[in-house]
Design a protein around this motif. Structure first.
Motif, PDB file in Angstrom:
ATOM      1  N   VAL A 120       0.832  -1.198   0.000  1.00 46.18           N
ATOM      2  CA  VAL A 120       0.000   0.000   0.000  1.00 46.18           C
ATOM      3  C   VAL A 120       0.871   1.255   0.000  1.00 46.18           C
ATOM      4  N   GLY A 123       2.570   1.649  -3.384  1.00 49.31           N
ATOM      5  CA  GLY A 123       1.703   1.675  -4.562  1.00 49.31           C
ATOM      6  C   GLY A 123       1.835   0.469  -5.467  1.00 49.31           C
ATOM      7  N   ASP A 279      -4.816   0.999  -2.764  1.00 50.68           N
ATOM      8  CA  ASP A 279      -4.041   2.235  -2.802  1.00 50.68           C
ATOM      9  C   ASP A 279      -4.357   3.016  -4.069  1.00 50.68           C
TER      10      ASP A 279
END
Length: 296
Positions: A120, A123, A279
């Motif tokens: 997360v 990314g 994310d």
């Protein structure tokens, strides 16, 4: 997307229940996605027991781009965490596929939680369900020139699909930006839902874009701390909402952490049906790819 310009690098692991049977999630994934894998030629960094299962089941037999990591008890998952955050393009991982059995206690071990959290933060896709991993391979293959797989067309008939849009407080403005950027594709879904405040904000955005027709664009449930996550988890378990886009803030401890985990647990319970994205970077790419598959 690959940080290494030659090929994707993907970490791969599966809990025991997802690798020990001829119809297990690991078998379904690697057999069903073989064409995509042959096209993309990713380097697979596979935790020990998962690789053993692949050998026993003759999955990806003869495939050249596989690196063995230790068994989980010997630090295999910990090493995957390190590779997610590695800045060396020849070592870092572009995505993690970790097929999680929600009743396997190892899925709550610190290394498993850290693996998801670092994905997360950096990314990178964290794919913990069979459906999510299958969709990721399909969309990446299509983005690299493959024809869409007709066997997956039902999943991409968005008028028959539901999506949950959820964001922690620090991420609500990012969710609005993402929804506005990709409003056209989100508008194609037959059903949209959200928890509390996020749902209200998204409906305000929809009214701005569509006028009165956007007033009930999203069905708002209770706020997360009051049980909205649990309400959406029921929709997932009943196979009424296949996808969850949950923009998480990984830096803040949350009193309702159990409710947040409930959504992922629900998706993992119906692993062949549901998927979660967690994310902004991954969500943005996924929405672009969904739109591209809809409009080749």
């Amino acid at each position: 997307m690959p940080s290494n310009t030659s090929r994707y690098r993907i970490g791969l692991a599966a809990n025991r229940a997802h690798q020990d049977a001829p119809d297990s999630a690991l078998v379904q994934l690697l057999s069903g996605s073989r064409t995509c894998i042959e096209l993309l030629q990713p380097e697979l960094i596979v935790v020990g027991r998962t690789l053993d299962a692949m050998g026993q089941m003759k999955l990806l037999d003869g495939y050249a781009h596989i690196e063995r990591f230790p068994y989980g008890r010997q630090g295999g998952l910990m090493k995957l965490v390190s590779r997610v955050v590695d800045t060396d393009p020849a070592r870092t991982l572009d995505a993690i596929i970790y097929l999680i059995d929600p009743v396997d206690p190892s899925s709550t071990f610190p290394e498993a939680v850290a693996l998801k959290r670092q994905c997360v933060i950096h990314g990178k896709p964290f794919l913990s369900t069979l459906a999510g991993a299958q969709e990721w391979f399909e969309l990446e293959a299509v983005a690299n020139g493959a024809a869409p797989d007709p066997a997956l067309n039902d999943r991409f008939d968005l008028a028959q699909e539901g999506i949950a849009l959820i964001a922690h407080d620090a991420m609500k403005s990012r969710m609005l930006e993402l929804a506005e950027k990709h409003f056209e594709v989100l508008d194609k879904f037959g059903f949209r839902c959200a928890t509390g405040t996020t749902g209200g904000l998204l409906n305000e955005l929809a009214v701005k874009i569509k006028g009165e027709a956007g007033r009930n664009w999203v069905k708002p449930f209770l706020s997360g701390p009051l049980g909205g996550d649990a309400q959406i988890a029921e929709l997932i378990l009943d196979e009424q909402c296949r996808r969850v886009l949950f923009l998480e803030d990984p830096h803040v401890a949350r009193q309702h952490e159990a409710d947040i985990q409930l959504l992922e647990r629900a998706a993992r319970t119906v692993t062949g049906y549901a998927s979660c994205m967690s994310d902004i970077k991954w969500g943005d790419r996924w929405l672009r790819q969904i739109n591209a598959r809809q409009n080749p």
